[in-house]
Design a protein around this motif. Structure first.
Motif, PDB file in Angstrom:
ATOM      1  N   GLN A  37      54.908  57.630  10.595  1.00 15.97           N
ATOM      2  CA  GLN A  37      56.130  57.845   9.824  1.00 15.97           C
ATOM      3  C   GLN A  37      55.770  57.602   8.367  1.00 15.97           C
ATOM      4  O   GLN A  37      55.259  56.533   8.024  1.00 15.97           O
ATOM      5  CB  GLN A  37      57.237  56.873  10.260  1.00 15.97           C
ATOM      6  N   TYR A  38      56.050  58.586   7.516  1.00 17.02           N
ATOM      7  CA  TYR A  38      55.652  58.487   6.125  1.00 17.02           C
ATOM      8  C   TYR A  38      56.815  58.854   5.221  1.00 17.02           C
ATOM      9  O   TYR A  38      57.516  59.827   5.471  1.00 17.02           O
ATOM     10  CB  TYR A  38      54.473  59.437   5.860  1.00 17.02           C
ATOM     11  N   GLU A  39      57.023  58.050   4.198  1.00 18.07           N
ATOM     12  CA  GLU A  39      58.067  58.344   3.219  1.00 18.07           C
ATOM     13  C   GLU A  39      57.457  58.297   1.824  1.00 18.07           C
ATOM     14  O   GLU A  39      56.727  57.369   1.491  1.00 18.07           O
ATOM     15  CB  GLU A  39      59.215  57.346   3.329  1.00 18.07           C
ATOM     16  N   LEU A  40      57.780  59.309   1.047  1.00 18.09           N
ATOM     17  CA  LEU A  40      57.264  59.434  -0.301  1.00 18.09           C
ATOM     18  C   LEU A  40      58.420  59.429  -1.283  1.00 18.09           C
ATOM     19  O   LEU A  40      59.398  60.156  -1.107  1.00 18.09           O
ATOM     20  CB  LEU A  40      56.488  60.751  -0.439  1.00 18.09           C
ATOM     21  N   ASP A  41      58.335  58.577  -2.296  1.00 16.31           N
ATOM     22  CA  ASP A  41      59.315  58.553  -3.381  1.00 16.31           C
ATOM     23  C   ASP A  41      58.815  59.540  -4.434  1.00 16.31           C
ATOM     24  O   ASP A  41      57.813  59.300  -5.108  1.00 16.31           O
ATOM     25  CB  ASP A  41      59.434  57.140  -3.966  1.00 16.31           C
ATOM     26  N   LEU A  42      59.511  60.658  -4.573  1.00 18.54           N
ATOM     27  CA  LEU A  42      59.059  61.703  -5.479  1.00 18.54           C
ATOM     28  C   LEU A  42      59.104  61.285  -6.944  1.00 18.54           C
ATOM     29  O   LEU A  42      58.255  61.682  -7.730  1.00 18.54           O
ATOM     30  CB  LEU A  42      59.906  62.973  -5.296  1.00 18.54           C
ATOM     31  N   PHE A  43      60.105  60.501  -7.325  1.00 16.52           N
ATOM     32  CA  PHE A  43      60.210  60.091  -8.725  1.00 16.52           C
ATOM     33  C   PHE A  43      59.153  59.057  -9.072  1.00 16.52           C
ATOM     34  O   PHE A  43      58.562  59.082 -10.135  1.00 16.52           O
ATOM     35  CB  PHE A  43      61.606  59.565  -9.041  1.00 16.52           C
ATOM     36  N   GLY A  44      58.934  58.116  -8.171  1.00 18.98           N
ATOM     37  CA  GLY A  44      57.924  57.086  -8.391  1.00 18.98           C
ATOM     38  C   GLY A  44      56.524  57.582  -8.074  1.00 18.98           C
ATOM     39  O   GLY A  44      55.540  56.913  -8.355  1.00 18.98           O
ATOM     40  N   LYS A  45      56.446  58.760  -7.436  1.00 19.63           N
ATOM     41  CA  LYS A  45      55.170  59.376  -7.054  1.00 19.63           C
ATOM     42  C   LYS A  45      54.301  58.416  -6.254  1.00 19.63           C
ATOM     43  O   LYS A  45      53.106  58.287  -6.487  1.00 19.63           O
ATOM     44  CB  LYS A  45      54.433  59.907  -8.277  1.00 19.63           C
ATOM     45  N   GLN A  46      54.943  57.716  -5.323  1.00 18.48           N
ATOM     46  CA  GLN A  46      54.199  56.781  -4.494  1.00 18.48           C
ATOM     47  C   GLN A  46      54.822  56.697  -3.107  1.00 18.48           C
ATOM     48  O   GLN A  46      55.971  57.051  -2.908  1.00 18.48           O
ATOM     49  CB  GLN A  46      54.164  55.404  -5.134  1.00 18.48           C
ATOM     50  N   ILE A  70      68.158  51.655   3.215  1.00 18.46           N
ATOM     51  CA  ILE A  70      68.678  52.677   2.307  1.00 18.46           C
ATOM     52  C   ILE A  70      69.100  52.029   0.993  1.00 18.46           C
ATOM     53  O   ILE A  70      69.812  51.026   0.972  1.00 18.46           O
ATOM     54  CB  ILE A  70      69.863  53.427   2.951  1.00 18.46           C
ATOM     55  N   VAL A  71      68.642  52.616  -0.107  1.00 12.55           N
ATOM     56  CA  VAL A  71      68.933  52.095  -1.446  1.00 12.55           C
ATOM     57  C   VAL A  71      70.016  52.962  -2.090  1.00 12.55           C
ATOM     58  O   VAL A  71      69.919  54.195  -2.065  1.00 12.55           O
ATOM     59  CB  VAL A  71      67.647  52.119  -2.314  1.00 12.55           C
ATOM     60  N   PRO A  72      71.056  52.345  -2.661  1.00 18.21           N
ATOM     61  CA  PRO A  72      72.120  53.113  -3.311  1.00 18.21           C
ATOM     62  C   PRO A  72      71.578  54.097  -4.351  1.00 18.21           C
ATOM     63  O   PRO A  72      70.565  53.822  -4.993  1.00 18.21           O
ATOM     64  CB  PRO A  72      72.980  52.040  -3.987  1.00 18.21           C
ATOM     65  N   THR A  73      72.255  55.202  -4.488  1.00 16.70           N
ATOM     66  CA  THR A  73      71.994  56.317  -5.424  1.00 16.70           C
ATOM     67  C   THR A  73      70.714  57.093  -5.128  1.00 16.70           C
ATOM     68  O   THR A  73      70.364  57.998  -5.867  1.00 16.70           O
ATOM     69  CB  THR A  73      72.000  55.879  -6.911  1.00 16.70           C
ATOM     70  N   THR A  74      70.010  56.766  -4.049  1.00 20.06           N
ATOM     71  CA  THR A  74      68.799  57.499  -3.694  1.00 20.06           C
ATOM     72  C   THR A  74      69.167  58.773  -2.941  1.00 20.06           C
ATOM     73  O   THR A  74      70.061  58.770  -2.106  1.00 20.06           O
ATOM     74  CB  THR A  74      67.886  56.628  -2.801  1.00 20.06           C
ATOM     75  N   LEU A  75      68.459  59.852  -3.240  1.00 19.71           N
ATOM     76  CA  LEU A  75      68.591  61.099  -2.488  1.00 19.71           C
ATOM     77  C   LEU A  75      67.555  61.062  -1.377  1.00 19.71           C
ATOM     78  O   LEU A  75      66.355  60.908  -1.639  1.00 19.71           O
ATOM     79  CB  LEU A  75      68.358  62.323  -3.381  1.00 19.71           C
ATOM     80  N   LEU A  76      68.015  61.161  -0.127  1.00 22.62           N
ATOM     81  CA  LEU A  76      67.137  61.109   1.040  1.00 22.62           C
ATOM     82  C   LEU A  76      67.018  62.500   1.646  1.00 22.62           C
ATOM     83  O   LEU A  76      68.020  63.106   2.013  1.00 22.62           O
ATOM     84  CB  LEU A  76      67.692  60.124   2.064  1.00 22.62           C
ATOM     85  N   ILE A  77      65.797  62.986   1.743  1.00 23.23           N
ATOM     86  CA  ILE A  77      65.533  64.298   2.329  1.00 23.23           C
ATOM     87  C   ILE A  77      64.789  64.065   3.629  1.00 23.23           C
ATOM     88  O   ILE A  77      63.735  63.417   3.645  1.00 23.23           O
ATOM     89  CB  ILE A  77      64.712  65.184   1.374  1.00 23.23           C
ATOM     90  N   ARG A  78      65.361  64.556   4.723  1.00 22.70           N
ATOM     91  CA  ARG A  78      64.785  64.323   6.052  1.00 22.70           C
ATOM     92  C   ARG A  78      64.678  65.633   6.818  1.00 22.70           C
ATOM     93  O   ARG A  78      65.476  66.542   6.644  1.00 22.70           O
ATOM     94  CB  ARG A  78      65.682  63.384   6.875  1.00 22.70           C
ATOM     95  N   ASP A  79      63.727  65.659   7.722  1.00 24.39           N
ATOM     96  CA  ASP A  79      63.586  66.746   8.669  1.00 24.39           C
ATOM     97  C   ASP A  79      64.781  66.709   9.620  1.00 24.39           C
ATOM     98  O   ASP A  79      65.411  65.671   9.804  1.00 24.39           O
ATOM     99  CB  ASP A  79      62.277  66.518   9.445  1.00 24.39           C
ATOM    100  N   GLY A  95      76.081  54.257  -0.419  1.00 22.62           N
ATOM    101  CA  GLY A  95      76.177  54.889  -1.735  1.00 22.62           C
ATOM    102  C   GLY A  95      74.964  55.725  -2.093  1.00 22.62           C
ATOM    103  O   GLY A  95      74.656  55.930  -3.266  1.00 22.62           O
ATOM    104  N   ALA A  96      74.285  56.231  -1.076  1.00 20.13           N
ATOM    105  CA  ALA A  96      73.128  57.107  -1.297  1.00 20.13           C
ATOM    106  C   ALA A  96      73.555  58.540  -0.955  1.00 20.13           C
ATOM    107  O   ALA A  96      74.720  58.798  -0.640  1.00 20.13           O
ATOM    108  CB  ALA A  96      71.954  56.648  -0.430  1.00 20.13           C
ATOM    109  N   TYR A  97      72.608  59.465  -0.989  1.00 21.19           N
ATOM    110  CA  TYR A  97      72.891  60.879  -0.760  1.00 21.19           C
ATOM    111  C   TYR A  97      71.873  61.440   0.220  1.00 21.19           C
ATOM    112  O   TYR A  97      70.748  60.959   0.309  1.00 21.19           O
ATOM    113  CB  TYR A  97      72.816  61.657  -2.083  1.00 21.19           C
ATOM    114  N   PHE A  98      72.273  62.483   0.955  1.00 23.62           N
ATOM    115  CA  PHE A  98      71.341  63.123   1.879  1.00 23.62           C
ATOM    116  C   PHE A  98      71.305  64.614   1.634  1.00 23.62           C
ATOM    117  O   PHE A  98      72.266  65.217   1.166  1.00 23.62           O
ATOM    118  CB  PHE A  98      71.687  62.823   3.344  1.00 23.62           C
ATOM    119  N   LEU A  99      70.154  65.192   1.953  1.00 24.70           N
ATOM    120  CA  LEU A  99      69.958  66.635   1.887  1.00 24.70           C
ATOM    121  C   LEU A  99      69.128  67.010   3.101  1.00 24.70           C
ATOM    122  O   LEU A  99      67.991  66.551   3.251  1.00 24.70           O
ATOM    123  CB  LEU A  99      69.219  67.027   0.598  1.00 24.70           C
ATOM    124  N   ASN A 100      69.719  67.776   3.998  1.00 24.20           N
ATOM    125  CA  ASN A 100      69.008  68.181   5.199  1.00 24.20           C
ATOM    126  C   ASN A 100      69.765  69.292   5.912  1.00 24.20           C
ATOM    127  O   ASN A 100      70.925  69.557   5.601  1.00 24.20           O
ATOM    128  CB  ASN A 100      68.816  67.002   6.158  1.00 24.20           C
TER     129      ASN A 100
END
Length: 170
Positions: A37-46, A70-79, A95-100
């Protein structure tokens, strides 16, 4: 604020690792399997999360177990495999967001509580010759998750492929 993408991959291991990384056995003959299971923070590039688990631990279980992180205001993109009502509700509650993509079995309702007929939406898109439509919907029969739905017409090749995957041949 962040934008995190999460996905997984699975692969077979030699049988001697089955005590730690269980596989499915049976017809697949995989006694030992690992899931990454891998998660990448695109803004932090890590990398924001990396887990090595049993191959039997599916994406939905991972999704539900990761809700406390889950961290507030984060956009979470999942399969698509990660999407459950529990997960979607937790994202909103934190208070976060999802896109899927939405699971095909999830019921959708308009703001009045009427079930949305996606065939009618498709016909409206075709009739008006527009590539997509945005709708305010309530997702889930019991969870009742308010969200914005973007309906986009898939190209013929993609539509055939998805239909083939959902149609059981007997």
């Amino acid at each position: 604020q962040g934008c995190c993408i999460r996905d997984s991959t699975r692969f077979a291991l030699p049988d001697q690792y089955a005590h730690k990384y269980q596989g499915h056995g049976g017809a697949t003959n995989t006694q030992s399997m690992m899931s990454i299971q891998y998660e990448l923070d695109l803004f932090g590039k890590q990398s924001s999360d990396l887990q090595l688990t049993s191959g039997r631990r599916n994406d939905q279980r991972d999704s539900n177990e990761s809700c406390p992180n889950i961290v507030p205001t984060t956009l979470l993109i999942r399969d698509l495999g990660y999407i459950t009502s529990t997960y979607l509700k937790a994202v909103i509650d934190k208070g976060a967001y999802f896109l899927n993509r939405l699971p095909s079995q999830m019921n959708l309702y308009d703001v009045k509580g009427e079930e949305i007929d996606l065939n009618k939406v498709y016909k409206k898109l075709k009739k008006n010759k527009v590539p997509f439509m945005e709708l305010s919907v309530i997702a889930g029969k019991t969870a009742k998750i308010p969200c914005r739905l973007i309906v986009h017409i898939a190209n013929e090749k993609t539509a055939r492929h998805r239909l083939k995957k959902t149609t059981k041949i007997t």
